[in-house]
Write a protein that holds these residues in place. Sequence first.
Motif, PDB file in Angstrom:
ATOM      1  N   TYR A  66     -65.375 -15.585 -16.613  1.00  0.00           N
ATOM      2  CA  TYR A  66     -65.028 -15.460 -18.028  1.00  0.00           C
ATOM      3  C   TYR A  66     -65.990 -14.495 -18.724  1.00  0.00           C
ATOM      4  CZ  TYR A  66     -62.111 -19.681 -17.433  1.00  0.00           C
ATOM      5  OH  TYR A  66     -61.180 -20.598 -17.031  1.00  0.00           O
ATOM      6  N   TYR A  67     -67.279 -14.578 -18.378  1.00  0.00           N
ATOM      7  CA  TYR A  67     -68.253 -13.654 -18.954  1.00  0.00           C
ATOM      8  C   TYR A  67     -67.889 -12.210 -18.600  1.00  0.00           C
ATOM      9  CZ  TYR A  67     -71.412 -17.754 -19.383  1.00  0.00           C
ATOM     10  OH  TYR A  67     -71.982 -18.964 -19.672  1.00  0.00           O
ATOM     11  N   GLU A  68     -67.501 -12.004 -17.352  1.00  0.00           N
ATOM     12  CA  GLU A  68     -67.151 -10.641 -16.923  1.00  0.00           C
ATOM     13  C   GLU A  68     -65.944 -10.120 -17.704  1.00  0.00           C
ATOM     14  OE1 GLU A  68     -65.953  -7.992 -13.025  1.00  0.00           O
ATOM     15  OE2 GLU A  68     -66.344 -10.125 -12.759  1.00  0.00           O
ATOM     16  N   VAL A  69     -64.915 -10.936 -17.828  1.00  0.00           N
ATOM     17  CA  VAL A  69     -63.737 -10.528 -18.595  1.00  0.00           C
ATOM     18  C   VAL A  69     -64.155 -10.192 -20.022  1.00  0.00           C
ATOM     19  CG1 VAL A  69     -61.543 -11.330 -19.585  1.00  0.00           C
ATOM     20  CG2 VAL A  69     -62.082 -11.817 -17.179  1.00  0.00           C
ATOM     21  N   ALA A  70     -64.980 -11.034 -20.623  1.00  0.00           N
ATOM     22  CA  ALA A  70     -65.397 -10.831 -22.017  1.00  0.00           C
ATOM     23  C   ALA A  70     -66.202  -9.549 -22.178  1.00  0.00           C
ATOM     24  CB  ALA A  70     -66.199 -12.034 -22.506  1.00  0.00           C
ATOM     25  N   ARG A  71     -67.109  -9.256 -21.254  1.00  0.00           N
ATOM     26  CA  ARG A  71     -67.914  -8.049 -21.432  1.00  0.00           C
ATOM     27  C   ARG A  71     -67.106  -6.786 -21.166  1.00  0.00           C
ATOM     28  NH1 ARG A  71     -70.851 -10.173 -17.202  1.00  0.00           N
ATOM     29  NH2 ARG A  71     -70.431  -9.017 -15.302  1.00  0.00           N
ATOM     30  N   VAL A  72     -66.179  -6.820 -20.214  1.00  0.00           N
ATOM     31  CA  VAL A  72     -65.307  -5.663 -19.975  1.00  0.00           C
ATOM     32  C   VAL A  72     -64.449  -5.398 -21.215  1.00  0.00           C
ATOM     33  CG1 VAL A  72     -63.315  -4.872 -18.636  1.00  0.00           C
ATOM     34  CG2 VAL A  72     -65.286  -5.848 -17.458  1.00  0.00           C
ATOM     35  N   GLU A  73     -63.879  -6.452 -21.771  1.00  0.00           N
ATOM     36  CA  GLU A  73     -63.043  -6.291 -22.959  1.00  0.00           C
ATOM     37  C   GLU A  73     -63.876  -5.902 -24.178  1.00  0.00           C
ATOM     38  OE1 GLU A  73     -59.778  -6.016 -22.954  1.00  0.00           O
ATOM     39  OE2 GLU A  73     -59.948  -6.307 -20.790  1.00  0.00           O
ATOM     40  N   SER A  74     -65.110  -6.375 -24.246  1.00  0.00           N
ATOM     41  CA  SER A  74     -66.007  -6.014 -25.337  1.00  0.00           C
ATOM     42  C   SER A  74     -66.246  -4.506 -25.354  1.00  0.00           C
ATOM     43  CB  SER A  74     -67.328  -6.766 -25.185  1.00  0.00           C
ATOM     44  OG  SER A  74     -68.201  -6.473 -26.231  1.00  0.00           O
ATOM     45  N   LEU A  75     -66.530  -3.950 -24.194  1.00  0.00           N
ATOM     46  CA  LEU A  75     -66.735  -2.501 -24.114  1.00  0.00           C
ATOM     47  C   LEU A  75     -65.440  -1.754 -24.412  1.00  0.00           C
ATOM     48  CD1 LEU A  75     -69.144  -2.170 -21.061  1.00  0.00           C
ATOM     49  CD2 LEU A  75     -69.691  -2.086 -23.502  1.00  0.00           C
ATOM     50  N   ARG A  76     -64.328  -2.275 -23.914  1.00  0.00           N
ATOM     51  CA  ARG A  76     -63.029  -1.632 -24.175  1.00  0.00           C
ATOM     52  C   ARG A  76     -62.760  -1.589 -25.685  1.00  0.00           C
ATOM     53  NH1 ARG A  76     -59.474  -0.939 -20.449  1.00  0.00           N
ATOM     54  NH2 ARG A  76     -60.084  -2.769 -19.238  1.00  0.00           N
ATOM     55  N   GLN A  77     -63.093  -2.673 -26.388  1.00  0.00           N
ATOM     56  CA  GLN A  77     -62.899  -2.710 -27.841  1.00  0.00           C
ATOM     57  C   GLN A  77     -63.785  -1.690 -28.553  1.00  0.00           C
ATOM     58  OE1 GLN A  77     -63.095  -6.799 -29.350  1.00  0.00           O
ATOM     59  NE2 GLN A  77     -61.953  -7.489 -27.562  1.00  0.00           N
ATOM     60  N   LEU A  78     -64.914  -1.354 -27.939  1.00  0.00           N
ATOM     61  CA  LEU A  78     -65.796  -0.321 -28.484  1.00  0.00           C
ATOM     62  C   LEU A  78     -65.207   1.070 -28.298  1.00  0.00           C
ATOM     63  CD1 LEU A  78     -69.449  -1.170 -27.417  1.00  0.00           C
ATOM     64  CD2 LEU A  78     -68.687  -0.543 -29.696  1.00  0.00           C
ATOM     65  N   GLY A  79     -64.337   1.209 -27.303  1.00  0.00           N
ATOM     66  CA  GLY A  79     -63.748   2.507 -27.024  1.00  0.00           C
ATOM     67  C   GLY A  79     -64.238   3.141 -25.742  1.00  0.00           C
TER      68      GLY A  79
END
Length: 135
Positions: free
Chosen positions: A29-42
């Motif tokens: 879950y942490y991995e999914v969240a950090r990948v999506e966090s960076l994606r949201q940054l662009g």
Amino acid sequence: MYQSETSIRVRYGETDQMGYVYYGFYAMYYEVARVESLRQLGISYKEVEAMGIIMPVLENHSKYLAPGRYDELLRIVTTIREKPSIKIKFEYEIFNEENRLINRGETLLVFVDKATNRPCRPPQAMEDVLAPFFT
């Protein structure tokens, strides 16, 4: 400080016999969240890797406060409190559908040049998208 949110629905295969999320899945879950966090940054992990940088995990910590349960929609708040240098720390808070905090965690990753296998600074593109959050 940068913060983002991601949601994950707990699947049956991620639970134990009691219907609780098996502890090992929180790292996923942490991995999914950090990948999506960076994606949201662009910027995506795929783009970072295409720039010749990999980001292995050095540390992973979790504190379990209450169980996640089968079929719940979990909300993960991901926070980067400090401007990355050679390392980057992600903090996570996971909330259940009742908005109860059920898990806290953090991961520490290091930026590594794929060609030399040596620690390095983050790619300039990542520094650029994070800069407004650390002025």
